[in-house]
Design a protein around this motif. Sequence first.
Motif, PDB file in Angstrom:
ATOM      1  N   MET A 237      10.142  27.916   3.224  1.00 59.50           N
ATOM      2  CA  MET A 237      11.435  28.070   3.880  1.00 59.50           C
ATOM      3  C   MET A 237      11.566  27.132   5.074  1.00 59.50           C
ATOM      4  SD  MET A 237      13.159  31.429   5.660  1.00 59.50           S
ATOM      5  CE  MET A 237      11.979  31.394   7.000  1.00 59.50           C
ATOM      6  N   LEU A 238      10.507  27.058   5.896  1.00 57.92           N
ATOM      7  CA  LEU A 238      10.555  26.207   7.074  1.00 57.92           C
ATOM      8  C   LEU A 238      10.677  24.734   6.702  1.00 57.92           C
ATOM      9  CD1 LEU A 238       7.873  27.913   9.357  1.00 57.92           C
ATOM     10  CD2 LEU A 238      10.359  28.066   9.544  1.00 57.92           C
ATOM     11  N   SER A 239      10.119  24.355   5.565  1.00 62.29           N
ATOM     12  CA  SER A 239      10.218  22.956   5.137  1.00 62.29           C
ATOM     13  C   SER A 239      11.644  22.581   4.747  1.00 62.29           C
ATOM     14  CB  SER A 239       9.280  22.697   3.952  1.00 62.29           C
ATOM     15  OG  SER A 239       9.736  23.353   2.776  1.00 62.29           O
ATOM     16  N   VAL A 240      12.426  23.563   4.343  1.00 60.70           N
ATOM     17  CA  VAL A 240      13.814  23.333   3.933  1.00 60.70           C
ATOM     18  C   VAL A 240      14.759  23.345   5.129  1.00 60.70           C
ATOM     19  CG1 VAL A 240      15.710  24.228   2.503  1.00 60.70           C
ATOM     20  CG2 VAL A 240      13.365  24.313   1.652  1.00 60.70           C
ATOM     21  N   PHE A 241      14.352  24.023   6.211  1.00 55.54           N
ATOM     22  CA  PHE A 241      15.216  24.168   7.379  1.00 55.54           C
ATOM     23  C   PHE A 241      14.532  23.560   8.612  1.00 55.54           C
ATOM     24  CE2 PHE A 241      16.404  27.705   4.569  1.00 55.54           C
ATOM     25  CZ  PHE A 241      17.771  27.445   4.435  1.00 55.54           C
ATOM     26  N   PRO A 242      14.566  22.243   8.736  1.00 56.17           N
ATOM     27  CA  PRO A 242      13.897  21.603   9.887  1.00 56.17           C
ATOM     28  C   PRO A 242      14.490  22.020  11.227  1.00 56.17           C
ATOM     29  CG  PRO A 242      15.265  20.029   8.657  1.00 56.17           C
ATOM     30  CD  PRO A 242      15.172  21.266   7.817  1.00 56.17           C
ATOM     31  N   LYS A 243      15.775  22.381  11.245  1.00 54.39           N
ATOM     32  CA  LYS A 243      16.382  22.828  12.501  1.00 54.39           C
ATOM     33  C   LYS A 243      15.724  24.113  12.990  1.00 54.39           C
ATOM     34  CE  LYS A 243      20.809  23.870  14.708  1.00 54.39           C
ATOM     35  NZ  LYS A 243      22.279  23.988  14.530  1.00 54.39           N
ATOM     36  N   LEU A 244      15.332  24.977  12.047  1.00 53.69           N
ATOM     37  CA  LEU A 244      14.651  26.214  12.413  1.00 53.69           C
ATOM     38  C   LEU A 244      13.293  25.905  13.036  1.00 53.69           C
ATOM     39  CD1 LEU A 244      14.537  29.287  12.431  1.00 53.69           C
ATOM     40  CD2 LEU A 244      13.749  29.231  10.066  1.00 53.69           C
ATOM     41  N   VAL A 245      12.618  24.896  12.514  1.00 56.20           N
ATOM     42  CA  VAL A 245      11.332  24.482  13.094  1.00 56.20           C
ATOM     43  C   VAL A 245      11.541  24.002  14.524  1.00 56.20           C
ATOM     44  CG1 VAL A 245       9.392  22.883  12.883  1.00 56.20           C
ATOM     45  CG2 VAL A 245      10.378  23.919  10.830  1.00 56.20           C
ATOM     46  N   GLN A 246      12.616  23.245  14.748  1.00 56.64           N
ATOM     47  CA  GLN A 246      12.921  22.783  16.110  1.00 56.64           C
ATOM     48  C   GLN A 246      13.154  23.972  17.047  1.00 56.64           C
ATOM     49  OE1 GLN A 246      16.285  20.160  15.831  1.00 56.64           O
ATOM     50  NE2 GLN A 246      15.245  18.716  14.491  1.00 56.64           N
ATOM     51  N   GLN A 247      13.858  24.980  16.547  1.00 57.95           N
ATOM     52  CA  GLN A 247      14.134  26.155  17.373  1.00 57.95           C
ATOM     53  C   GLN A 247      12.855  26.928  17.666  1.00 57.95           C
ATOM     54  OE1 GLN A 247      17.090  27.843  14.761  1.00 57.95           O
ATOM     55  NE2 GLN A 247      18.784  27.085  16.008  1.00 57.95           N
ATOM     56  N   ILE A 248      11.959  27.021  16.688  1.00 59.53           N
ATOM     57  CA  ILE A 248      10.668  27.675  16.923  1.00 59.53           C
ATOM     58  C   ILE A 248       9.892  26.915  17.996  1.00 59.53           C
ATOM     59  CG2 ILE A 248       8.411  28.195  15.908  1.00 59.53           C
ATOM     60  CD1 ILE A 248       9.857  28.808  13.282  1.00 59.53           C
ATOM     61  N   ASN A 249       9.879  25.593  17.896  1.00 61.29           N
ATOM     62  CA  ASN A 249       9.147  24.788  18.870  1.00 61.29           C
ATOM     63  C   ASN A 249       9.702  24.956  20.280  1.00 61.29           C
ATOM     64  OD1 ASN A 249       7.056  23.489  17.407  1.00 61.29           O
ATOM     65  ND2 ASN A 249       8.536  22.121  16.448  1.00 61.29           N
TER      66      ASN A 249
END
Length: 409
Positions: A237-249
């Motif tokens: 899921m995280l690989s499909v939503f890079p914006k979510l990864v940015q928000q986690i970071n």
Amino acid sequence: MLYRLEIENFLSIRERQILDLTIAPNVPDDDGRFAPIFPGSEQRAPKVVSIYGANASGKTTILRALDFVSRFARWSAQLPETKLNVTPFADAECSNKPMSFAIEFGGIVNFGNRRKHKPDHEDVGTLRYELEIEISGGCAKRVLREALRQRPEGKGKWQRIFEREADGTIANSDHFPLATYLHLKDTLTEDTSVLSSWGRFKHPTAMHYSRLGGEAWSNLSFYGSDQKANDRELMDMLSVFPKLVQQINRDLSRVDTGIEEMQIETYGSERRAIFTHSGLGTPLLWESESQGTQAFVRLFPILNLALNEGGQAYIDEFDTLIHPTILPEIVRWFYDKEVRNSGDAQVWMSCHSATLLEDLVKEEVVITEKNSSGETKVYSLMDVQSTRRDENLYKKYLGGVYGGIPVIG
């Protein structure tokens, strides 16, 4: 906003339990902890609902009830597995006694009138969804009754939107048309909801209200029971939503002060999280990270969905593995109307960390207790007589004043 919950004959709840979190207009709210039940309402509900109690006292039962009702209303017609996967209280009488749920929340009412108004006009008020399930031999068999009611502007008597009986008969209203949708009666099965079944076939009112169930996210059903499989699904899921990864970071450094960045990389057919730490020459893999960091990354997408969409998050064991000093920061996300929570999302969470009570007020705290017969009782601190808003909830809870603590010895 969801402000009332009723449960009967479900898991550890035997007798009907009613939890009403309505907050009166005169209660002060300097921190933005409460939100109107519907736009313009003087009545409010807490954005954060924290459930405390001893182990196995019924905290998770509350969340499972909310999760089940939301999923059943939204997804039961699409689910390939058993739709009525619910368990009654474990005694002889309850093994053949109906199970029932009701939730009340704010939202759009008079839905059938929307075409008569300008596009920017919406009638609002309170809604009540009721569900009763037949139990026989300890197993859920079929829907006995399902109903949706409304109170425009939250006033007056409840008005029927629709009501379904055990034989499939549906009593409608001006806001739930039947005349041009009679063919949908054949699509309704005894183990699915009217909202999910008819919404699937574009009945306008059913489609609108069934979508509300899709605005609830939970770690009870978001993934399965296999943690490794869960984590693989999370990485996909995280690989499909890079914006979510940015928000986690954006928030991850507050949980693990050594982390500079998390990235999702692909190794063959597998996607893996790697973490860059300050002072380390080599990134760390997911398996090498602390359990607290892993717990935060698993939890973040659920909270983020609720905050972005303005729905509900149902989080079991909210404080497990996450440091107590981090918990108040996550809770404050829901108070942040300007940036984080413009849609007045709610989080319902079970907790063990008593220190979090120092950052909560009584309107945000629910207690569960289980008696010697194994029956769960549920109540808000608002129901505990003489509980002041300025008293130390942490000390009073640990001192046993409110109940809901383990009895040792």
